[in-house]
Design a protein around this motif. Structure first.
Motif, PDB file in Angstrom:
ATOM      1  N   MET A  36      -0.428  11.039   6.195  1.00 12.25           N
ATOM      2  CA  MET A  36      -0.316  12.190   5.319  1.00 12.25           C
ATOM      3  C   MET A  36      -1.326  12.045   4.177  1.00 12.25           C
ATOM      4  SD  MET A  36       3.096  13.993   3.979  1.00 12.25           S
ATOM      5  CE  MET A  36       3.496  13.470   2.340  1.00 12.25           C
ATOM      6  N   LYS A  37      -1.923  13.136   3.826  1.00 10.43           N
ATOM      7  CA  LYS A  37      -2.945  13.161   2.786  1.00 10.43           C
ATOM      8  C   LYS A  37      -2.321  12.929   1.399  1.00 10.43           C
ATOM      9  CE  LYS A  37      -6.580  16.255   1.215  1.00 10.43           C
ATOM     10  NZ  LYS A  37      -7.178  17.563   1.410  1.00 10.43           N
ATOM     11  N   SER A  38      -3.001  12.130   0.581  1.00  7.01           N
ATOM     12  CA  SER A  38      -2.522  11.838  -0.769  1.00  7.01           C
ATOM     13  C   SER A  38      -2.729  13.051  -1.677  1.00  7.01           C
ATOM     14  CB  SER A  38      -3.276  10.638  -1.321  1.00  7.01           C
ATOM     15  OG  SER A  38      -2.847  10.363  -2.623  1.00  7.01           O
ATOM     16  N   ASN A  39      -1.781  13.280  -2.545  1.00  3.25           N
ATOM     17  CA  ASN A  39      -1.854  14.377  -3.495  1.00  3.25           C
ATOM     18  C   ASN A  39      -1.778  13.755  -4.896  1.00  3.25           C
ATOM     19  OD1 ASN A  39      -1.223  16.495  -5.287  1.00  3.25           O
ATOM     20  ND2 ASN A  39      -0.231  17.666  -3.670  1.00  3.25           N
ATOM     21  N   ILE A  40      -2.937  13.617  -5.523  1.00  2.00           N
ATOM     22  CA  ILE A  40      -3.021  12.900  -6.798  1.00  2.00           C
ATOM     23  C   ILE A  40      -2.127  13.506  -7.871  1.00  2.00           C
ATOM     24  CG2 ILE A  40      -4.568  12.283  -8.702  1.00  2.00           C
ATOM     25  CD1 ILE A  40      -6.792  11.989  -6.577  1.00  2.00           C
ATOM     26  N   VAL A  41      -2.191  14.817  -8.038  1.00  2.00           N
ATOM     27  CA  VAL A  41      -1.413  15.449  -9.110  1.00  2.00           C
ATOM     28  C   VAL A  41       0.088  15.323  -8.834  1.00  2.00           C
ATOM     29  CG1 VAL A  41      -1.403  17.853  -8.263  1.00  2.00           C
ATOM     30  CG2 VAL A  41      -1.370  17.403 -10.715  1.00  2.00           C
ATOM     31  N   LYS A  42       0.474  15.405  -7.566  1.00  2.00           N
ATOM     32  CA  LYS A  42       1.896  15.237  -7.226  1.00  2.00           C
ATOM     33  C   LYS A  42       2.333  13.801  -7.505  1.00  2.00           C
ATOM     34  CE  LYS A  42       5.231  15.778  -3.504  1.00  2.00           C
ATOM     35  NZ  LYS A  42       5.430  16.054  -2.088  1.00  2.00           N
ATOM     36  N   ASP A  43       1.515  12.836  -7.097  1.00  2.00           N
ATOM     37  CA  ASP A  43       1.843  11.420  -7.329  1.00  2.00           C
ATOM     38  C   ASP A  43       1.925  11.104  -8.822  1.00  2.00           C
ATOM     39  OD1 ASP A  43       1.776  11.161  -4.582  1.00  2.00           O
ATOM     40  OD2 ASP A  43      -0.191  10.176  -4.546  1.00  2.00           O
ATOM     41  N   LYS A  44       0.953  11.599  -9.597  1.00  2.00           N
ATOM     42  CA  LYS A  44       0.940  11.336 -11.039  1.00  2.00           C
ATOM     43  C   LYS A  44       2.136  11.990 -11.732  1.00  2.00           C
ATOM     44  CE  LYS A  44      -3.894  10.294 -11.831  1.00  2.00           C
ATOM     45  NZ  LYS A  44      -3.693   8.934 -12.320  1.00  2.00           N
ATOM     46  N   SER A  45       2.490  13.195 -11.297  1.00  2.00           N
ATOM     47  CA  SER A  45       3.625  13.875 -11.926  1.00  2.00           C
ATOM     48  C   SER A  45       4.941  13.176 -11.576  1.00  2.00           C
ATOM     49  CB  SER A  45       3.667  15.351 -11.541  1.00  2.00           C
ATOM     50  OG  SER A  45       3.930  15.521 -10.167  1.00  2.00           O
ATOM     51  N   PHE A  46       5.028  12.626 -10.375  1.00  2.00           N
ATOM     52  CA  PHE A  46       6.227  11.877  -9.983  1.00  2.00           C
ATOM     53  C   PHE A  46       6.363  10.610 -10.840  1.00  2.00           C
ATOM     54  CE2 PHE A  46       8.690   8.882  -7.456  1.00  2.00           C
ATOM     55  CZ  PHE A  46       9.789   9.657  -7.114  1.00  2.00           C
ATOM     56  N   GLU A  47       5.273   9.873 -10.965  1.00  2.00           N
ATOM     57  CA  GLU A  47       5.279   8.666 -11.804  1.00  2.00           C
ATOM     58  C   GLU A  47       5.599   9.025 -13.257  1.00  2.00           C
ATOM     59  OE1 GLU A  47       5.132   5.459 -10.870  1.00  2.00           O
ATOM     60  OE2 GLU A  47       5.130   6.233  -8.824  1.00  2.00           O
ATOM     61  N   PHE A  48       5.057  10.146 -13.724  1.00  2.00           N
ATOM     62  CA  PHE A  48       5.335  10.596 -15.084  1.00  2.00           C
ATOM     63  C   PHE A  48       6.827  10.908 -15.240  1.00  2.00           C
ATOM     64  CE2 PHE A  48       5.606  13.917 -18.383  1.00  2.00           C
ATOM     65  CZ  PHE A  48       5.071  13.212 -19.439  1.00  2.00           C
ATOM     66  N   SER A  49       7.418  11.556 -14.245  1.00  5.09           N
ATOM     67  CA  SER A  49       8.851  11.862 -14.289  1.00  5.09           C
ATOM     68  C   SER A  49       9.680  10.587 -14.414  1.00  5.09           C
ATOM     69  CB  SER A  49       9.282  12.640 -13.042  1.00  5.09           C
ATOM     70  OG  SER A  49       8.738  13.929 -13.044  1.00  5.09           O
ATOM     71  N   LEU A  50       9.283   9.557 -13.687  1.00  5.94           N
ATOM     72  CA  LEU A  50      10.000   8.275 -13.789  1.00  5.94           C
ATOM     73  C   LEU A  50       9.909   7.701 -15.199  1.00  5.94           C
ATOM     74  CD1 LEU A  50       9.008   6.603 -10.400  1.00  5.94           C
ATOM     75  CD2 LEU A  50      11.216   7.619 -11.008  1.00  5.94           C
ATOM     76  N   VAL A  63      13.858   8.225 -33.192  1.00  6.37           N
ATOM     77  CA  VAL A  63      14.145   6.974 -32.484  1.00  6.37           C
ATOM     78  C   VAL A  63      12.881   6.122 -32.482  1.00  6.37           C
ATOM     79  CG1 VAL A  63      15.985   7.903 -31.014  1.00  6.37           C
ATOM     80  CG2 VAL A  63      13.621   8.004 -30.235  1.00  6.37           C
ATOM     81  N   ASP A  64      13.058   4.853 -32.201  1.00  7.17           N
ATOM     82  CA  ASP A  64      11.925   3.931 -32.212  1.00  7.17           C
ATOM     83  C   ASP A  64      11.381   3.771 -30.786  1.00  7.17           C
ATOM     84  OD1 ASP A  64      10.054   2.076 -33.044  1.00  7.17           O
ATOM     85  OD2 ASP A  64      11.455   0.405 -32.854  1.00  7.17           O
ATOM     86  N   VAL A  65      10.480   4.680 -30.403  1.00 11.68           N
ATOM     87  CA  VAL A  65       9.836   4.610 -29.089  1.00 11.68           C
ATOM     88  C   VAL A  65       8.353   4.932 -29.242  1.00 11.68           C
ATOM     89  CG1 VAL A  65      11.891   5.192 -27.738  1.00 11.68           C
ATOM     90  CG2 VAL A  65      10.420   7.013 -28.561  1.00 11.68           C
ATOM     91  N   GLU A  66       7.564   4.401 -28.328  1.00 12.88           N
ATOM     92  CA  GLU A  66       6.132   4.667 -28.314  1.00 12.88           C
ATOM     93  C   GLU A  66       5.888   5.796 -27.323  1.00 12.88           C
ATOM     94  OE1 GLU A  66       2.254   4.978 -27.377  1.00 12.88           O
ATOM     95  OE2 GLU A  66       3.556   4.132 -25.851  1.00 12.88           O
ATOM     96  N   VAL A  67       5.207   6.844 -27.764  1.00 11.99           N
ATOM     97  CA  VAL A  67       5.023   8.009 -26.894  1.00 11.99           C
ATOM     98  C   VAL A  67       3.558   8.312 -26.575  1.00 11.99           C
ATOM     99  CG1 VAL A  67       7.179   9.106 -27.632  1.00 11.99           C
ATOM    100  CG2 VAL A  67       5.063   9.637 -28.830  1.00 11.99           C
ATOM    101  N   ASN A  68       2.614   7.622 -27.217  1.00 10.80           N
ATOM    102  CA  ASN A  68       1.203   7.968 -27.036  1.00 10.80           C
ATOM    103  C   ASN A  68       0.728   7.847 -25.594  1.00 10.80           C
ATOM    104  OD1 ASN A  68       0.711   8.733 -29.709  1.00 10.80           O
ATOM    105  ND2 ASN A  68       0.422   6.615 -30.319  1.00 10.80           N
ATOM    106  N   THR A  69       1.172   6.831 -24.878  1.00  7.24           N
ATOM    107  CA  THR A  69       0.736   6.709 -23.482  1.00  7.24           C
ATOM    108  C   THR A  69       1.319   7.826 -22.624  1.00  7.24           C
ATOM    109  OG1 THR A  69       2.516   5.153 -22.968  1.00  7.24           O
ATOM    110  CG2 THR A  69       0.383   4.207 -23.563  1.00  7.24           C
ATOM    111  N   ARG A  70       2.519   8.254 -22.955  1.00  4.50           N
ATOM    112  CA  ARG A  70       3.120   9.369 -22.212  1.00  4.50           C
ATOM    113  C   ARG A  70       2.387  10.676 -22.510  1.00  4.50           C
ATOM    114  NH1 ARG A  70       7.182   5.993 -23.866  1.00  4.50           N
ATOM    115  NH2 ARG A  70       8.392   5.052 -22.200  1.00  4.50           N
ATOM    116  N   ILE A  71       1.957  10.842 -23.740  1.00  4.69           N
ATOM    117  CA  ILE A  71       1.159  12.027 -24.091  1.00  4.69           C
ATOM    118  C   ILE A  71      -0.167  11.992 -23.337  1.00  4.69           C
ATOM    119  CG2 ILE A  71      -0.117  13.171 -25.956  1.00  4.69           C
ATOM    120  CD1 ILE A  71       2.259  12.376 -27.825  1.00  4.69           C
TER     121      ILE A  71
END
Length: 115
Positions: free
Chosen positions: A1-15, A86-94
């Motif tokens: 199956m062909k890789s879907n970069i945006v789908k994979d990245k959005s899934f990892e982001f959701s996690l 809260v005390d969390v780092e968000v820059n990498t998520r942004i």
């Protein structure tokens, strides 16, 4: 199956968003955590839905919704950062979210040019 970069990245982001949600719940950041969870995971859901689009126009619409959800997610993450609720780092998520927006924008522009 062909890789879907945006789908994979959005899934990892959701996690990552789910882990952030858990951390925020532990720190009593209930209201904003639910908003971030909702819109942050919605990005990937809309991308996944786009795979079953009935037309190119429907495909663009689903990806456009994903892009809007990503922008909303960035808003909530920035608000969380500045509020110091809260005390969390968000820059990498942004940064991750901005990367997804760039990918979505590129895909949308390409498809629209073919319509």
């Amino acid at each position: 199956m062909k890789s879907n970069i945006v789908k994979d990245k959005s899934f990892e982001f959701s996690l990552k968003i789910i882990l952030l949600f858990k951390t925020m719940q532990d720190q009593k950041g209930y209201i904003i955590s639910k908003q971030i969870l909702r819109c942050g995971t919605s990005i990937g859901v809309n991308i996944a839905e786009s795979e079953a689009a009935q037309s190119r126009s429907d495909f663009v619409q689903k990806l456009s919704i994903a892009s809007k959800e990503a922008r909303e997610t960035i808003y909530w993450l920035q608000l969380l950062d500045k509020s110091e609720l809260v005390d969390v780092e968000v820059n990498t998520r942004i940064d991750d979210c901005n990367e997804i927006i760039r990918l979505l924008t590129s895909i949308i522009k390409t498809i629209k040019s073919k319509l």
